[in-house]
Design a protein around this motif. Structure first.
Motif, PDB file in Angstrom:
ATOM      1  N   ARG A 113       2.064   7.810 -18.208  1.00  0.00           N
ATOM      2  CA  ARG A 113       3.497   8.054 -18.446  1.00  0.00           C
ATOM      3  C   ARG A 113       4.239   8.214 -17.135  1.00  0.00           C
ATOM      4  O   ARG A 113       5.341   7.676 -16.951  1.00  0.00           O
ATOM      5  CB  ARG A 113       3.690   9.312 -19.304  1.00  0.00           C
ATOM      6  CG  ARG A 113       3.228   9.200 -20.728  1.00  0.00           C
ATOM      7  CD  ARG A 113       3.819  10.321 -21.564  1.00  0.00           C
ATOM      8  NE  ARG A 113       3.584  11.633 -20.963  1.00  0.00           N
ATOM      9  CZ  ARG A 113       2.532  12.396 -21.223  1.00  0.00           C
ATOM     10  NH1 ARG A 113       1.594  11.959 -22.056  1.00  0.00           N
ATOM     11  NH2 ARG A 113       2.399  13.574 -20.657  1.00  0.00           N
ATOM     12  N   LEU A 114       3.632   8.973 -16.231  1.00  0.00           N
ATOM     13  CA  LEU A 114       4.285   9.230 -14.949  1.00  0.00           C
ATOM     14  C   LEU A 114       4.443   7.954 -14.149  1.00  0.00           C
ATOM     15  O   LEU A 114       5.485   7.723 -13.514  1.00  0.00           O
ATOM     16  CB  LEU A 114       3.473  10.260 -14.154  1.00  0.00           C
ATOM     17  CG  LEU A 114       4.099  10.765 -12.853  1.00  0.00           C
ATOM     18  CD1 LEU A 114       5.431  11.454 -13.143  1.00  0.00           C
ATOM     19  CD2 LEU A 114       3.150  11.725 -12.148  1.00  0.00           C
ATOM     20  N   THR A 133       7.258   5.923 -15.759  1.00  0.00           N
ATOM     21  CA  THR A 133       8.548   6.555 -15.472  1.00  0.00           C
ATOM     22  C   THR A 133       8.973   6.301 -14.038  1.00  0.00           C
ATOM     23  O   THR A 133      10.135   5.965 -13.764  1.00  0.00           O
ATOM     24  CB  THR A 133       8.474   8.065 -15.736  1.00  0.00           C
ATOM     25  OG1 THR A 133       7.999   8.297 -17.059  1.00  0.00           O
ATOM     26  CG2 THR A 133       9.846   8.705 -15.585  1.00  0.00           C
ATOM     27  N   LEU A 151      10.181   2.753 -13.563  1.00  0.00           N
ATOM     28  CA  LEU A 151      11.538   2.554 -14.083  1.00  0.00           C
ATOM     29  C   LEU A 151      12.582   3.189 -13.174  1.00  0.00           C
ATOM     30  O   LEU A 151      13.629   2.587 -12.896  1.00  0.00           O
ATOM     31  CB  LEU A 151      11.639   3.151 -15.487  1.00  0.00           C
ATOM     32  CG  LEU A 151      10.859   2.444 -16.600  1.00  0.00           C
ATOM     33  CD1 LEU A 151      10.935   3.250 -17.888  1.00  0.00           C
ATOM     34  CD2 LEU A 151      11.405   1.040 -16.825  1.00  0.00           C
ATOM     35  N   ILE A 152      12.302   4.415 -12.694  1.00  0.00           N
ATOM     36  CA  ILE A 152      13.296   5.156 -11.924  1.00  0.00           C
ATOM     37  C   ILE A 152      13.507   4.558 -10.540  1.00  0.00           C
ATOM     38  O   ILE A 152      14.645   4.409 -10.081  1.00  0.00           O
ATOM     39  CB  ILE A 152      12.870   6.637 -11.809  1.00  0.00           C
ATOM     40  CG1 ILE A 152      12.954   7.315 -13.182  1.00  0.00           C
ATOM     41  CG2 ILE A 152      13.744   7.386 -10.806  1.00  0.00           C
ATOM     42  CD1 ILE A 152      12.405   8.727 -13.193  1.00  0.00           C
ATOM     43  N   VAL A 183      14.723   5.028 -20.381  1.00  0.00           N
ATOM     44  CA  VAL A 183      14.150   6.343 -20.079  1.00  0.00           C
ATOM     45  C   VAL A 183      13.623   7.037 -21.327  1.00  0.00           C
ATOM     46  O   VAL A 183      12.862   8.007 -21.219  1.00  0.00           O
ATOM     47  CB  VAL A 183      15.187   7.247 -19.379  1.00  0.00           C
ATOM     48  CG1 VAL A 183      15.629   6.637 -18.075  1.00  0.00           C
ATOM     49  CG2 VAL A 183      16.391   7.524 -20.275  1.00  0.00           C
ATOM     50  N   PRO A 215       9.239   6.331 -21.815  1.00  0.00           N
ATOM     51  CA  PRO A 215       8.176   7.216 -21.313  1.00  0.00           C
ATOM     52  C   PRO A 215       8.137   8.564 -22.031  1.00  0.00           C
ATOM     53  O   PRO A 215       7.057   9.127 -22.230  1.00  0.00           O
ATOM     54  CB  PRO A 215       8.530   7.393 -19.832  1.00  0.00           C
ATOM     55  CG  PRO A 215       9.415   6.260 -19.505  1.00  0.00           C
ATOM     56  CD  PRO A 215      10.165   5.947 -20.759  1.00  0.00           C
ATOM     57  N   PHE A 216       9.310   9.079 -22.424  1.00  0.00           N
ATOM     58  CA  PHE A 216       9.326  10.364 -23.119  1.00  0.00           C
ATOM     59  C   PHE A 216       8.595  10.278 -24.457  1.00  0.00           C
ATOM     60  O   PHE A 216       7.775  11.141 -24.786  1.00  0.00           O
ATOM     61  CB  PHE A 216      10.764  10.833 -23.337  1.00  0.00           C
ATOM     62  CG  PHE A 216      10.869  12.023 -24.243  1.00  0.00           C
ATOM     63  CD1 PHE A 216      10.487  13.278 -23.808  1.00  0.00           C
ATOM     64  CD2 PHE A 216      11.318  11.883 -25.541  1.00  0.00           C
ATOM     65  CE1 PHE A 216      10.561  14.370 -24.652  1.00  0.00           C
ATOM     66  CE2 PHE A 216      11.403  12.970 -26.393  1.00  0.00           C
ATOM     67  CZ  PHE A 216      11.027  14.221 -25.944  1.00  0.00           C
ATOM     68  N   GLU A 243       9.510  13.522 -17.455  1.00  0.00           N
ATOM     69  CA  GLU A 243      10.050  12.503 -18.371  1.00  0.00           C
ATOM     70  C   GLU A 243      11.245  13.051 -19.152  1.00  0.00           C
ATOM     71  O   GLU A 243      12.300  12.415 -19.241  1.00  0.00           O
ATOM     72  CB  GLU A 243       8.971  12.017 -19.347  1.00  0.00           C
ATOM     73  CG  GLU A 243       7.795  11.335 -18.680  1.00  0.00           C
ATOM     74  CD  GLU A 243       6.685  12.312 -18.338  1.00  0.00           C
ATOM     75  OE1 GLU A 243       6.884  13.539 -18.518  1.00  0.00           O
ATOM     76  OE2 GLU A 243       5.613  11.859 -17.894  1.00  0.00           O
ATOM     77  N   PHE A 291      14.338  13.629 -16.833  1.00  0.00           N
ATOM     78  CA  PHE A 291      15.158  12.451 -16.562  1.00  0.00           C
ATOM     79  C   PHE A 291      15.976  12.066 -17.793  1.00  0.00           C
ATOM     80  O   PHE A 291      17.156  11.711 -17.675  1.00  0.00           O
ATOM     81  CB  PHE A 291      14.277  11.275 -16.144  1.00  0.00           C
ATOM     82  CG  PHE A 291      15.059  10.129 -15.564  1.00  0.00           C
ATOM     83  CD1 PHE A 291      15.278  10.049 -14.209  1.00  0.00           C
ATOM     84  CD2 PHE A 291      15.607   9.151 -16.380  1.00  0.00           C
ATOM     85  CE1 PHE A 291      16.014   9.003 -13.670  1.00  0.00           C
ATOM     86  CE2 PHE A 291      16.342   8.107 -15.863  1.00  0.00           C
ATOM     87  CZ  PHE A 291      16.550   8.033 -14.496  1.00  0.00           C
ATOM     88  N   LEU A 292      15.366  12.147 -18.963  1.00  0.00           N
ATOM     89  CA  LEU A 292      16.077  11.782 -20.191  1.00  0.00           C
ATOM     90  C   LEU A 292      17.265  12.704 -20.428  1.00  0.00           C
ATOM     91  O   LEU A 292      18.371  12.241 -20.736  1.00  0.00           O
ATOM     92  CB  LEU A 292      15.118  11.839 -21.382  1.00  0.00           C
ATOM     93  CG  LEU A 292      15.724  11.584 -22.767  1.00  0.00           C
ATOM     94  CD1 LEU A 292      16.380  10.215 -22.819  1.00  0.00           C
ATOM     95  CD2 LEU A 292      14.653  11.703 -23.845  1.00  0.00           C
ATOM     96  N   PHE A 348      13.848  14.701 -12.996  1.00  0.00           N
ATOM     97  CA  PHE A 348      12.518  14.142 -12.802  1.00  0.00           C
ATOM     98  C   PHE A 348      11.796  14.820 -11.637  1.00  0.00           C
ATOM     99  O   PHE A 348      10.634  15.230 -11.754  1.00  0.00           O
ATOM    100  CB  PHE A 348      12.641  12.637 -12.547  1.00  0.00           C
ATOM    101  CG  PHE A 348      11.332  11.944 -12.279  1.00  0.00           C
ATOM    102  CD1 PHE A 348      10.490  11.610 -13.325  1.00  0.00           C
ATOM    103  CD2 PHE A 348      10.956  11.625 -10.981  1.00  0.00           C
ATOM    104  CE1 PHE A 348       9.277  10.964 -13.077  1.00  0.00           C
ATOM    105  CE2 PHE A 348       9.756  10.985 -10.729  1.00  0.00           C
ATOM    106  CZ  PHE A 348       8.915  10.655 -11.786  1.00  0.00           C
TER     107      PHE A 348
END
Length: 324
Positions: free
Chosen positions: A29-30, A33, A36-37, A68, A71-72, A126, A129-130, A161
């Motif tokens: 997941r990390l 994320t 994407l970021i 975003v 990943p959450f 995650e 950031f969301l 994040f």
């Protein structure tokens, strides 16, 4: 005794297997994320700047939210998320929007930034950031939507994040001074970097008339990178540590990115100097005052409400078994 020993051994093996599976999923997941970021979202924002269209901000903002969210929701893996887990994210986003909008009208305190950082510390990178991206998107329906919205969403989300990455979610029972000693290394890294910035200004001023400008932001980012290298383990969750972290990342990262955004967004305006080092230097010099006030008020808010909010969120997570 043999049966009991076998049961204990099998239980320990199952526990280790589950922990290993959880850590592997968390790393996955990390990684997604971070990809994407740091790559996808900046590339999309840069593309809209290159196209020169300010009308694409709404589709871009919605696309950022969709990306975003992925990943959450990977936290839940193969099960459906429970309502209580989604409600907690919605509640923190609503609190961030309501508090930021109220103080924006009543008194100019940047409590929204503080709430995003607290959310990241409590709920993870995650979710941080969301909450940051979603809250900024909703806030701008009250404060004004525009081409700046994706930039602000990215900056708030990035702060959440980074807070989720930097801090240990367990509440520290030690006093603030004791915990502050544990972050003296990253603090010294930032101070040392700013001293180098001042020395570089004394040696080579160029066309700069003041030290407070691009050097403060650039060397501040270098200091943060050095802090990441030398800091061992995550930071402790206490008022003083969270406040110092909030001030540094808000001033350096949020301020640094938004000053650059101001140059990109104004390049086609009448009388604009366009994109260039000279224009960027002018924006960094003029932005120091606002960025300092933004970082200071956000840090004060975290110092006052940080620990109580984190404790409350931890109790909610334990009571309802959220994100386990």
């Amino acid at each position: 005794m043999d049966k009991e020993s076998a049961l204990v051994t099998s239980f320990d093996e199952l526990k280790k297997k589950n922990e290993s599976h959880y850590m592997a999923a968390a790393r996955k997941r990390l990684t997604i994320t971070a990809f994407l970021i740091f790559l996808v979202i900046p590339a999309l924002i840069a593309l809209t700047v290159f196209l020169g269209s300010k009308r694409l901000y709404m589709p871009l903002s919605i696309l950022i939210l969709v990306m975003v969210m992925a990943p959450f929701f990977m936290i839940f893996e193969r099960r459906r998320p429970r309502a209580r887990e989604v409600v907690l994210i919605a509640m923190m986003s609503a609190l961030t929007v309501a508090s930021h909008t109220f103080f924006h009208i009543a008194f100019p305190v940047q409590i929204g930034t503080a709430m995003v950082i607290i959310s990241g510390i409590s709920l993870g990178p995650e979710a941080g950031f969301l909450i940051g991206a979603m809250s900024r998107f909703v806030c701008n329906f009250y404060m004004g939507q525009g081409a700046w919205t994706p930039w602000q969403m990215f900056c708030w989300g990035l702060l959440g994040f980074l807070a989720g990455l930097a801090f240990n979610r367990e509440i520290s029972e030690d006093n603030g001074i004791s915990n502050f000693r544990k972050i003296i290394t990253p603090v010294l890294c930032v101070i040392f970097s700013e001293l180098l910035a001042y020395i570089s200004f004394l040696i080579w001023q160029g066309n700069d008339k003041t030290f407070f400008g691009w050097r403060v932001y650039l060397f501040g980012i270098i200091g943060l990178l050095l802090a990441v290298v030398f800091q061992k383990g995550k930071l402790k969750t206490d008022n003083l540590t969270m406040a110092v972290f909030t001030f540094v990342v808000t001033f350096v990262i949020y301020g640094g990115i938004m000053n650059f955004a101001a140059m990109c967004l104004s390049m086609n305006e009448p009388g604009s100097p366009g994109i260039g080092i000279k224009a960027l230097k002018a924006l960094y010099v003029s932005g120091v005052g606002y960025d300092f006030y933004h970082a200071l008020t956000a840090a004060i808010c975290v110092f006052i409400i940080g620990t109580p909010m984190v404790k409350k969120l931890e109790r909610i997570k334990i009571k309802y078994g959220i994100y386990k």
